[in-house]
Write an enzyme that holds these catalytic residues in place. Structure first.
Site, short mmCIF file in Angstrom:
data_model
loop_
_atom_site.label_atom_id
_atom_site.label_comp_id
_atom_site.label_asym_id
_atom_site.label_seq_id
_atom_site.Cartn_x
_atom_site.Cartn_y
_atom_site.Cartn_z
N TRP A 1 19.49 5.64 67.31
CA TRP A 1 20.65 5.89 66.44
C TRP A 1 20.88 7.37 66.18
O TRP A 1 22.00 7.79 65.90
CB TRP A 1 20.53 5.09 65.14
CG TRP A 1 20.66 3.61 65.44
CD1 TRP A 1 19.67 2.67 65.35
CD2 TRP A 1 21.82 2.93 65.92
NE1 TRP A 1 20.16 1.44 65.76
CE2 TRP A 1 21.46 1.57 66.11
CE3 TRP A 1 23.12 3.32 66.24
CZ2 TRP A 1 22.37 0.61 66.58
CZ3 TRP A 1 24.02 2.36 66.71
CH2 TRP A 1 23.64 1.02 66.87
N LYS A 37 22.47 -4.77 57.35
CA LYS A 37 21.03 -4.92 57.46
C LYS A 37 20.44 -5.28 56.10
O LYS A 37 19.90 -6.36 55.92
CB LYS A 37 20.38 -3.65 58.00
CG LYS A 37 20.49 -3.42 59.50
CD LYS A 37 21.86 -3.13 60.01
CE LYS A 37 21.96 -2.97 61.50
NZ LYS A 37 22.18 -1.61 61.97
N ASP A 91 21.09 8.65 57.78
CA ASP A 91 21.51 7.30 58.12
C ASP A 91 20.45 6.33 57.61
O ASP A 91 19.36 6.23 58.18
CB ASP A 91 21.66 7.20 59.65
CG ASP A 91 22.09 5.82 60.12
OD1 ASP A 91 22.19 4.90 59.29
OD2 ASP A 91 22.34 5.68 61.34
C1 LIG Z 1 22.92 -0.83 62.96
C2 LIG Z 1 22.77 0.65 62.85
C3 LIG Z 1 23.82 1.52 63.16
C4 LIG Z 1 25.16 1.03 63.71
O1 LIG Z 1 25.86 0.35 62.78
P1 LIG Z 1 27.34 -0.18 63.09
O2 LIG Z 1 27.73 -0.74 61.77
O3 LIG Z 1 27.21 -1.21 64.17
O4 LIG Z 1 28.16 0.96 63.51
C5 LIG Z 1 23.64 2.87 62.97
N1 LIG Z 1 22.47 3.35 62.52
C6 LIG Z 1 21.43 2.55 62.23
C7 LIG Z 1 20.16 3.14 61.72
C8 LIG Z 1 21.55 1.17 62.39
O5 LIG Z 1 20.51 0.37 62.10
#
Ligand SMILES: *Cc1c(COP(=O)(O)O)cnc(C)c1O
Length: 363
Positions: free
Chosen positions: A102, A198, A174
């Site tokens: 990511w 998540k 993030d």
């Molecule tokens: C799932 C995830 C993403 C992507 O998320 P989207 O909502 O599909 O754009 C980005 N960063 C992390 C750490 C993730 O777990």
């Protein structure tokens, strides 16, 4: 009806009580004579709901008053594209720390509009990630526009276990896959973002927590709808927000508060992840997770079996045993168990038990 232990990486399991309440309120909500998904976001009732969700999320995460909390459509990836548009300076440089997949997508989204400096990456010559790059290895740009980290790498199973010190440069993180899983000091970050699917609720809504002074930055030329300051000024209702997702996120946040908040989820996360890591450690090498112990994620645990055949068999048999979504991400293969807040401790116990049983039969 049977709800099974669900180890999906995202969209992920939700608390049963949340789904039951949503079910009960599906046709008619809050005395308005219609579903929450059928009413105006500008109605008094929805505005009250939105304010309550924000207040609860602020309580859950101990968000200081000088931070705005935004609820936005689009995913975490969308925010990765919006960060440089909103906070880069013309000709400036943004620093990125890469500890997995990511972090790389964040760079991919940023590159078209800002000069990206990969200040550190822990990618090995053969494309693996097994740790967070040591702070002493980071080659930060003096006066960078910001430093970006991925607090938890969902695919590689690598988690920052403390907040790095980057001086006066704004730290962006993030937190999509580990938000609300332990107490954090929001004040150490300039901006935190997390797709909800998540740990916070359903897909389709993303939370951005941003220090208000940053919203005064001019950023780069962009449409108003891509402007965080405009969203903040309009309480995330610049256009029609994802009201249903906002509502479900609200139920999930309330559930987390009722369960004891982030301190309680830190305890549960430690317990759940310990169960699975112990099953790996005690397998005598049958199961492998090569991530350095101090960076192992409490949320997502990738692990590998001795052969592709055994991996495929594990996927089939775990599913037959009623354990959902254990197949690893295609980027690295193997097995992955995601242990988000809504996954109960007995589900992790069931997985650890299945792992031992599978090994006894096939090891
Ligand atoms: C799932 C995830 C993403 C992507 O998320 P989207 O909502 O599909 O754009 C980005 N960063 C992390 C750490 C993730 O777990």
């Amino acid at each position: 009806m049977t709800r099974l232990p669900n180890f999906s990486a995202g969209p992920a399991t939700l608390p049963e009580s949340v789904l039951r309440q949503a079910q009960a309120e599906m046709l008619e909500w809050n005395g308005v004579g219609a579903s929450v998904v059928e009413i105006s976001h500008r109605s008094k009732e929805f505005i009250e709901l939105a304010a309550e969700v924000e207040a609860n999320l602020r309580t859950l995460l101990s968000v200081p008053d000088d931070y705005a909390v935004l609820f936005l459509a689009g995913g975490a990836t969308t925010q990765q594209a919006l960060l440089p548009l909103n906070f880069a300076t013309p000709g400036g440089t943004a620093d990125y720390i890469v500890s997995g997949h990511w972090g790389k997508t964040a760079i991919k989204q940023a590159r078209p509009v800002v000069k990206v400096n990969i200040a550190a990456t822990s990618e090995t010559a053969d494309g693996k990630f097994l740790r967070v790059p040591a702070r002493s290895e980071w080659q930060l740009t003096p006066n960078a526009d910001y430093v970006h980290i991925t607090a938890n790498e969902t695919i590689h199973g690598i988690e920052f276990r403390d907040t790095p010190d980057v001086g006066d440069v704004p730290l962006f993180a993030d937190f999509s896959s580990n938000i609300a899983s332990e107490p954090i000091d929001v004040g150490k970050y300039a901006l935190i973002y997390a797709g909800a699917q998540k740990n916070l609720g359903p897909v389709g809504i993303t939370v951005v927590i941003v220090r208000r002074d940053l919203l005064e930055r001019a950023g780069l030329p962009r449409a108003d709808i891509f402007n965080y300051a405009s969203h903040a000024a309009r309480d995330s209702m610049l256009n029609t927000p994802p009201t249903w997702n906002w509502y479900l996120l609200g139920l999930t946040v309330k559930w987390m508060l009722d369960e004891g908040g982030v301190a309680e989820f830190a305890r549960r996360s430690a317990r759940k992840s310990q169960l699975v890591y112990d099953a790996i450690a005690q397998s005598g090498g049958f199961y492998r997770n090569e991530v350095l112990p101090e960076f192992r994620s409490r949320m997502n645990i990738p692990f590998f079996l001795p052969s592709e055949e055994l991996t495929a068999q594990f996927v089939v048999e775990s599913k037959a045993a009623g354990l959902l979504a254990l197949k690893g991400h295609k980027a690295i293969g193997g097995i992955r168990a995601s242990l988000y807040n809504a996954l109960p401790v007995p589900a992790a116990q069931a997985l650890a038990g299945f792992m031992r049983d599978f090994q006894n039969r096939n090891g």
